[in-house]
Design an enzyme around this catalytic site. Sequence first.
Site, mmCIF file in Angstrom:
data_model
loop_
_atom_site.group_PDB
_atom_site.id
_atom_site.type_symbol
_atom_site.label_atom_id
_atom_site.label_comp_id
_atom_site.label_asym_id
_atom_site.label_seq_id
_atom_site.Cartn_x
_atom_site.Cartn_y
_atom_site.Cartn_z
ATOM 1 N N GLU A 1 -18.158 80.778 69.320
ATOM 2 C CA GLU A 1 -17.717 79.580 68.860
ATOM 3 C C GLU A 1 -16.557 79.104 69.608
ATOM 4 O O GLU A 1 -15.611 78.471 69.036
ATOM 5 C CB GLU A 1 -17.123 79.902 67.298
ATOM 6 C CG GLU A 1 -18.318 80.472 66.463
ATOM 7 C CD GLU A 1 -17.992 80.875 65.165
ATOM 8 O OE1 GLU A 1 -16.843 80.705 64.806
ATOM 9 O OE2 GLU A 1 -18.751 81.625 64.514
ATOM 10 N N GLU B 1 -15.149 75.215 59.539
ATOM 11 C CA GLU B 1 -16.266 75.277 60.291
ATOM 12 C C GLU B 1 -16.682 73.989 60.822
ATOM 13 O O GLU B 1 -17.224 73.186 60.163
ATOM 14 C CB GLU B 1 -17.445 75.907 59.327
ATOM 15 C CG GLU B 1 -17.092 77.258 58.866
ATOM 16 C CD GLU B 1 -17.486 78.356 59.675
ATOM 17 O OE1 GLU B 1 -17.636 78.118 60.715
ATOM 18 O OE2 GLU B 1 -17.126 79.759 59.259
#
Length: 305
Positions: free
Chosen positions: A65, A275
């Site tokens: 990520e 997110e």
Amino acid sequence: MQIVKTDVPMTPQLCIETILQLTARYPFCRSETLAETAFGRPIRTLVIGRGPRKVLYSAAHHANEWITTPVILKFVEEFAEAIEAGGQIGGVDAKALAEKVTVYTVPMVDPDGVALVTGEIQPGQSQYEIARVIAGGFPAISFPDGWKANLLGVDLNLNYPAGWLQARQIKYAQGYTRPAPRDFVGRAPLDQLETRALASYTEVIDPALVLAYHSQGRVIYWQFEDYIVPGARELGERFAAVSGYELADTPYESSFAGYKDWFIKFFRRPGYTIEVGEGDNPLPISQFDTIYRDNLGILVAAAQG
């Protein structure tokens, strides 16, 4: 000339170089090394502003990520540019905001894992082989793209003392009972250098709010168990409004032992997991401009309070 590169993978080395260039270009920005990982990579901070309100933004708890790291770095760069020019950041007067808030950031919590996923660690190198052996026990997870953990095989966002035993029970039932590319909670809460460093830094700063940046899903998670934090939902709704993201309850399987969970439990203040983006991790860097545009309003609103 822009310092933060947003068209190439953000490796740990590039992250450090970027932080050093930003602090050199803008002397009112500052940085320190919180700790070094088990493999010797520094975990650096980047701080801007001098106001009494304190907020803490973190990114790249998870290796694949890493696209969240340039989100933080770009925000600091644009904030600094606007301060210097007497301009605005996200429609807000930058100098006035910098007098109101101090924004503390840890742009890359897991530099070892990011080094693996971005190719800074190459096949044949000892660190790559360490990870490859761990990944060999989990053939269903693509390697190295599916790697979320640090290089010791611990998922850092499952290593905080906030429902850690529940997280262990859930992840053990899923087969993550030992070091793995993802979802292994460690042997005890805060048994990793990275999580201890961030938790200690948080305690020292004592921030009013934390944002923990992850990918993907375009969703904002805001609560932990039944803890009631006044104003947390309302601020989360503001974040959702300025970003187009959904404000949602955390799925049960992911609702324990995270950084924002720990912050909410022990500080009883707003904490959010954000997110970013859509698709499969690691998200392509081509999504960066959209991700940053969506999140600039959140970063500014969180600073304002």
